[in-house]
Design an enzyme around this catalytic site. Structure first.
Site, PDB file in Angstrom:
ATOM      1  N   ASP A  58      11.205   4.001  -8.212  1.00  0.00           N
ATOM      2  CA  ASP A  58      11.217   2.734  -7.695  1.00  0.00           C
ATOM      3  C   ASP A  58      10.929   1.636  -8.472  1.00  0.00           C
ATOM      4  O   ASP A  58      10.730   0.506  -8.116  1.00  0.00           O
ATOM      5  CB  ASP A  58       9.753   2.984  -6.552  1.00  0.00           C
ATOM      6  CG  ASP A  58       9.994   3.844  -5.211  1.00  0.00           C
ATOM      7  OD1 ASP A  58      11.282   3.798  -5.034  1.00  0.00           O
ATOM      8  OD2 ASP A  58       9.038   4.364  -4.694  1.00  0.00           O
ATOM      9  N   TYR A 109       6.870   3.448   1.888  1.00  0.00           N
ATOM     10  CA  TYR A 109       5.811   3.632   1.031  1.00  0.00           C
ATOM     11  C   TYR A 109       4.988   2.534   0.604  1.00  0.00           C
ATOM     12  O   TYR A 109       5.838   1.353   0.353  1.00  0.00           O
ATOM     13  CB  TYR A 109       5.989   4.558   0.126  1.00  0.00           C
ATOM     14  CG  TYR A 109       5.332   5.911   0.182  1.00  0.00           C
ATOM     15  CD1 TYR A 109       4.084   6.217   0.113  1.00  0.00           C
ATOM     16  CD2 TYR A 109       6.230   7.038   0.611  1.00  0.00           C
ATOM     17  CE1 TYR A 109       3.800   7.628   0.469  1.00  0.00           C
ATOM     18  CE2 TYR A 109       5.947   8.419   0.742  1.00  0.00           C
ATOM     19  CZ  TYR A 109       4.680   8.651   0.598  1.00  0.00           C
ATOM     20  OH  TYR A 109       4.356   9.996   1.143  1.00  0.00           O
TER      21      TYR A 109
HETATM   22 CO    CO Z   1       3.978  11.249  -0.442  1.00  0.00          CO
END
Ligand code: CO
Length: 640
Positions: A303, A387
């Site tokens: 990320d 996320y």
């Molecule tokens: Co997770």
């Protein structure tokens, strides 16, 4: 709430963040060069080209500052980037370097282009139609970094893999209804669909998964008010990136890839500012998934290097991301077309009460002495697809530094056939699963404990065999082992031995005559569970160890290399440490991998309560005694 302006007069310190004006000037220098056509050139990365460490350390207030900008460009759709350093002080390009066979992080414009290309692709439309899905407006397409698996599609291209989800309304949580069995390969730079894989229809999960209050059956009684009031304002000052609080002094900046970056962290002790850390940031992170099937087996995300923790950062202005008397810093970034833009309130700075710092009740005299702990919090939050990651630095009154990641957001889901229980994941709702996965972060800590020259010791507690020098079989000792080279310094945590790593000054001593030091106290943390020879294992080799130590080198910034997107692996730490350089009495950099292994729970659905992962840096003989003895007692009203 105070906002600090992102632009202003010329930089007064070499590490001041770039202003919008400086970014525009650098982009102008690039586009004035005939090699970089405005239509074709994309700006994949733009950031401050930080001057060499000795130049920064030698800077005196008022002296002119040399300003340069590092840019990573793509020209055309191939696996190829151009690295440029633009000197603002000299008004020209300092270096132009072509790098073949690598990809920049995924570009937003191209990711959007992949979605648009898929929406009208006949194979994709047919795969959706086989599942009764005919309204493209309700199908959410998520482009993912593709990884490297030896597929012919990957060769020389910038590709992504796309997964789909169904929403029952535009603001629904799509992850409740994954379109199972369908994955597409798209050449995102050319907007060309390469393959649509359909492994077979799985019925959509029956339930929606909204976390919005208006869609809950009922709400509990509201909490009673808890107001954080600092009647005299915050106890810190921040001016053009220089943050001062109590005895702490540090610089804060914001990078497109690393997000929050700290520089020149020092502690003022007896009138002297003593250095602890020269630079600290998340250098990379990886989220490898543990399901081996064709639809999910390729899933892993870097990320930082593939998306950018700064590019994905939230503006912390809408809700209660921070509580109290807050100062925000803006982040100034650059669009892929070379336009500067401001992420308003990208960084939050505030103080938090943190219980007690120290206390003793003397029973004989009846006297109680207690001091309250307060910490300075510097934080930023990035949302990468499903996320959300909060990154929090903590500075304490006793010289302790903490770092914590708060993991929240929504699980990456998979559709399950009725009655199916996944071997490599969990059932989290009816006909809805989530694969086992890990979140592994690598922290780059350029330590400068009382100066640049430091050494690193591995410290362990060892029991002593019973015998003449241990007659009661109770003895244990703390053992120190000097880590002499890069190969000796590739280490794992060992809680049974209370293992930690101590960074020791090569020159300074405390009043006991011992070298001053800080220790890295690891948390309970895993390493990578994927095989080291797997695709993700080769690309995220940093995550196979908790600790690496290298001698400082200015170009060594990211644990998986500068270009992890579709990389073959081996870049970054494994490549650099192959030289096995000495690390004794050197300017050492610690690279610490930590994180969580996530076996999803029903309670993680539909939005995950925060899970925490982090570590601490603690002074060890850095001070002569408890440095917070001088803290005044709290005001009397707290005794009521
Ligand atoms: Co997770």
């Amino acid at each position: 709430m105070t906002s600090v302006s992102a632009s202003g007069p010329p930089a007064a310190h070499p590490l001041e963040p770039l202003t919008a004006e400086e970014i525009s000037a650098a982009v102008g220098l690039v586009l004035a060069d005939p090699r970089f056509d405005e239509e074709q050139t994309r700006f994949a990365y733009v950031g401050l080209s930080e001057p060499a460490k000795d130049v920064v350390e030698a800077h005196v207030p008022g002296a002119p500052v040399d300003r340069a900008v590092h840019l990573v460009l793509t020209v055309g759709p191939d696996a190829h980037v151009v690295e440029v350093d633009a000197s603002l002080s000299e008004g020209g390009l300092r270096g132009v370097r072509e790098v073949e066979g690598v990809r920049p992080g995924l570009l937003f414009e191209e990711a959007f282009g992949a979605i648009v290309a898929l929406e009208t692709n006949p194979e994709w439309v047919a795969a959706l139609a086989r599942r009764g899905l005919h309204d493209p407006k309700l199908v959410q397409i998520d482009p993912w970094p593709a990884g490297t698996f030896g597929s012919p599609h990957e060769e020389g291209r910038r590709i992504c893999r796309c997964l789909a989800y169904v929403r029952d309304a535009p603001d629904d949580n799509g992850y409740a209804r994954p379109v199972e069995g369908v994955v597409a390969f798209v050449d995102m730079a050319r907007g060309e669909v390469l393959e649509v894989l359909d492994t077979g229809v799985v019925p959509l999960a029956p339930e929606s998964g909204s976390y919005y209050p208006e869609r809950q059956p009922s709400l509990r009684e509201a909490l009673t008010p808890l107001e954080i009031v600092q009647s005299e304002g915050p106890g810190f000052t921040v001016e053009r990136g220089l943050l001062r609080w109590q005895r702490w002094s540090l610089r804060v900046s914001f990078d497109a890839v690393e997000g929050l970056v700290l520089h020149q962290v020092g502690y003022e002790d007896k009138g002297t500012l003593r250095p602890v850390l020269y630079r600290a940031s998340v250098s990379e992170m990886v989220v490898p998934y543990g399901d081996p099937g064709p639809v999910h087996g390729w899933k892993n995300a870097f990320d930082a290097g593939e998306w950018g923790l700064g590019r994905m950062a939230n503006s912390l202005e809408l809700g209660c991301d921070c509580l109290g008397e807050i100062v925000y810093l803006d982040g100034v970034l650059t669009s892929e077309r070379g336009k500067p833009y401001v992420v308003t309130n990208a960084v939050c700075i505030h103080e938090e009460d943190f219980g007690i710092l120290w206390k003793h009740f003397d029973a004989r005299s009846g006297r109680n002495e207690v001091r309250r702990s307060r910490r300075l919090v510097v934080s930023s939050i990035a949302t990468v697809g499903n996320y959300d990651y909060g990154f929090y630095w903590y500075f304490y009154l006793d010289g302790t530094i903490g770092f914590e990641v708060k993991l929240t957001g929504i699980l990456s889901t998979m559709g399950l056939a009725p009655g199916e229980t996944p071997r490599f994941g969990s059932v989290i709702a009816p006909q809805l699963g989530a694969a086992n996965h890990q979140h592994l972060f690598n922290m780059r800590l350029d330590m400068d404990v009382d100066g640049a020259a430091n050494s690193v010791y591995e410290m362990e507690a060892h029991p002593v065999p019973p015998g003449a020098d241990n007659p009661w079989a109770n003895a244990f000792e703390s053992r120190a082992r000097l880590l002499r080279t890069e190969s000796e310094a590739q280490r794992l945590v060992d809680p049974a031995r209370s293992r930690y790593w101590k960074v020791v000054s090569s020159s300074a001593t405390n009043r006991l005559g011992l070298p001053t030091a800080y220790k890295l106290l690891p948390g309970a943390t895993p390493t990578l569970l994927a095989d080291p020879g797997s695709s993700v294992g080769r690309r995220a080799a940093f995550a196979t160890r908790n600790l690496w130590v290298t001698p400082y080198a200015p170009g060594e910034r990211r644990a998986a290399g500068d270009y992890p997107n579709q990389s073959a692996g081996g870049d970054g730490l494994p490549a650099w440490t192959a030289a096995d350089r000495p690390i004794v009495d050197e300017d050492v950099v610690l690279w610490y991998t930590f994180g969580v292994t996530h076996v999803p729970r029903p309670e993680d659905w539909p939005v995950m309560p925060v899970e925490y992962a982090g570590f601490q840096l603690l002074p060890v003989g850095f001070f002569d005694a408890n440095p917070a003895l001088d803290l005044p007692a709290p005001p009397a009203h707290c005794h009521d």
